[in-house]
Design a protein around this motif. Structure first.
Motif, PDB file in Angstrom:
ATOM      1  N   ASN A 141       0.808  -1.219   0.000  1.00 28.18           N
ATOM      2  CA  ASN A 141       0.000   0.000   0.000  1.00 28.18           C
ATOM      3  C   ASN A 141       0.845   1.274   0.000  1.00 28.18           C
ATOM      4  O   ASN A 141       0.441   2.303   0.559  1.00 28.18           O
ATOM      5  CB  ASN A 141      -0.959   0.017   1.203  1.00 28.18           C
ATOM      6  CG  ASN A 141      -1.991  -1.085   1.127  1.00 28.18           C
ATOM      7  OD1 ASN A 141      -2.556  -1.345   0.061  1.00 28.18           O
ATOM      8  ND2 ASN A 141      -2.231  -1.757   2.246  1.00 28.18           N
ATOM      9  N   VAL A 142       2.000   1.186  -0.614  1.00 27.09           N
ATOM     10  CA  VAL A 142       2.856   2.361  -0.800  1.00 27.09           C
ATOM     11  C   VAL A 142       2.644   2.873  -2.221  1.00 27.09           C
ATOM     12  O   VAL A 142       2.617   2.082  -3.178  1.00 27.09           O
ATOM     13  CB  VAL A 142       4.344   1.999  -0.588  1.00 27.09           C
ATOM     14  CG1 VAL A 142       5.227   3.210  -0.892  1.00 27.09           C
ATOM     15  CG2 VAL A 142       4.576   1.504   0.825  1.00 27.09           C
ATOM     16  N   ASP A 143       2.469   4.162  -2.381  1.00 32.19           N
ATOM     17  CA  ASP A 143       2.289   4.765  -3.704  1.00 32.19           C
ATOM     18  C   ASP A 143       3.656   4.865  -4.379  1.00 32.19           C
ATOM     19  O   ASP A 143       4.349   5.882  -4.280  1.00 32.19           O
ATOM     20  CB  ASP A 143       1.645   6.146  -3.561  1.00 32.19           C
ATOM     21  CG  ASP A 143       1.216   6.731  -4.906  1.00 32.19           C
ATOM     22  OD1 ASP A 143       1.743   6.281  -5.941  1.00 32.19           O
ATOM     23  OD2 ASP A 143       0.372   7.647  -4.913  1.00 32.19           O
ATOM     24  N   ALA A 144       4.038   3.795  -5.043  1.00 29.63           N
ATOM     25  CA  ALA A 144       5.366   3.715  -5.648  1.00 29.63           C
ATOM     26  C   ALA A 144       5.603   4.824  -6.674  1.00 29.63           C
ATOM     27  O   ALA A 144       6.695   5.392  -6.755  1.00 29.63           O
ATOM     28  CB  ALA A 144       5.556   2.344  -6.303  1.00 29.63           C
ATOM     29  N   LYS A 145       4.589   5.138  -7.441  1.00 27.51           N
ATOM     30  CA  LYS A 145       4.727   6.173  -8.463  1.00 27.51           C
ATOM     31  C   LYS A 145       4.999   7.526  -7.822  1.00 27.51           C
ATOM     32  O   LYS A 145       5.854   8.294  -8.296  1.00 27.51           O
ATOM     33  CB  LYS A 145       3.464   6.224  -9.322  1.00 27.51           C
ATOM     34  CG  LYS A 145       3.576   7.131 -10.522  1.00 27.51           C
ATOM     35  CD  LYS A 145       2.367   6.993 -11.439  1.00 27.51           C
ATOM     36  CE  LYS A 145       2.525   7.876 -12.676  1.00 27.51           C
ATOM     37  NZ  LYS A 145       1.354   7.745 -13.589  1.00 27.51           N
ATOM     38  N   GLN A 146       4.307   7.828  -6.731  1.00 28.97           N
ATOM     39  CA  GLN A 146       4.509   9.107  -6.060  1.00 28.97           C
ATOM     40  C   GLN A 146       5.878   9.173  -5.403  1.00 28.97           C
ATOM     41  O   GLN A 146       6.537  10.224  -5.407  1.00 28.97           O
ATOM     42  CB  GLN A 146       3.421   9.340  -5.011  1.00 28.97           C
ATOM     43  CG  GLN A 146       3.445  10.738  -4.405  1.00 28.97           C
ATOM     44  CD  GLN A 146       3.220  11.815  -5.450  1.00 28.97           C
ATOM     45  OE1 GLN A 146       2.212  11.803  -6.155  1.00 28.97           O
ATOM     46  NE2 GLN A 146       4.162  12.750  -5.565  1.00 28.97           N
TER      47      GLN A 146
END
Length: 225
Positions: A141-146
C-alpha cells in the motif's frame, strides 16, 4: 532512459540483447537460482561476454555485515571485472558498506528499497543507482509512483547524480508508470517484456499489412521489386 533486463537466463539475454536497446543486465541470488546458475561466476562472465563492456552488469552481495558486503564486492569484481555495479541492500549495514565501497571507486546500486527515506539515504551516499521495488511497494500500500516522482524532483533540485532504477514489476503498465514518474532507468523481467508484445492486436495489424501487400504484389516482398 535506460532499459535493463532482470535475468540470468543466457538464451533470453542473447535474444533480447539482439532485439531491444538494452542498457544492461541486473541479477540477484534469486534470479541466479532460477537460472540454475550453480557456478555463479561462470554465469556472470558468460553474461558479460554476451552484452559486452559497454553495457552494465549488476550483481548482488549477500553478506550481512558491512565488512562482509565489502568482501563480497571485492570477490565479484575480481572474478568478473571492475566495471560491475555492486548491488547493496539499503539497510544500516548496507549504507555503511556503500560508503566504504564508494571510497574505493566502486559502482553501487542500492537495492531492497521500499521507501522514500531509503532512497534519500542512498542518494546521500552518492550511489550510482537506486532500485525501488515498484510492485512490492504497491503490495504494501505504498504509492510507488509518487515515491519515485518525489525522489526524482528532489534529485533534480539538489543536482544528485544518483539515478532511479525502478525494479520488481508485475506488468507493463507499472513499467510505464515508473518511467512517467521520473525513473531514469527500469529493469524488467523476461516475462513482463514478452507480455508487452503479446497483444493479439499487434499480430493482427502485422498480418493485415502482409495480406494487403500480397494483394498488391502476390508472391513478392518489397525487396523483390
Amino acid at each position: 532512459m535506460e532499459f535493463m533486463l532482470d535475468t540470468a537466463d543466457l538464451a533470453a539475454i542473447e535474444y533480447w540483447n539482439d532485439h531491444l536497446q538494452l542498457s544492461g543486465i541486473t541479477t540477484n541470488p534469486t534470479i541466479l537460482k532460477k537460472a540454475a546458475a550453480v557456478d555463479v561466476f561462470d554465469r556472470l562472465r558468460a553474461i558479460r561476454k554476451i552484452i559486452g563492456t559497454a553495457k552494465c552488469l549488476h550483481v548482488q552481495v549477500v553478506g550481512e555485515s558491512a565488512e562482509e558486503m565489502v568482501k563480497d564486492a571485492a570477490r565479484i569484481l575480481q572474478e568478473v571485472d571492475q566495471s560491475v555495479y555492486i548491488k547493496v541492500p539499503t539497510t544500516p549495514e548496507g549504507l555503511k558498506a556503500m560508503k566504504l565501497l564508494k571510497r574505493k571507486g566502486v559502482h553501487i546500486t542500492a537495492t531492497a528499497i521500499y521507501s522514500e527515506f531509503q532512497m534519500y539515504q542512498a542518494m546521500m551516499a552518492k550511489v550510482d543507482y537506486m532500485a525501488p521495488y515498484f510492485n512490492r511497494m504497491v503490495n504494501q500500500n505504498v504509492d510507488a509512483k509518487q515515491v519515485i516522482a518525489n525522489v526524482a524532483k528532489t534529485g533534480k533540485r539538489t543536482g544528485s547524480k544518483s539515478k532511479i532504477l525502478a525494479a520488481s514489476f508485475h506488468n507493463v503498465q507499472e513499467v510505464t508508470d515508473a518511467l512517467d514518474a521520473g525513473a531514469q532507468a527500469v529493469t524488467v523481467g523476461v516475462d513482463v517484456v514478452a507480455s508487452a508484445f503479446a497483444n493479439p492486436a499487434i499480430s493482427a495489424a502485422v498480418a493485415g499489412f502482409a495480406q494487403d501487400w500480397q494483394d498488391l504484389h502476390p508472391g513478392k516482398h518489397v525487396y523483390d521489386l
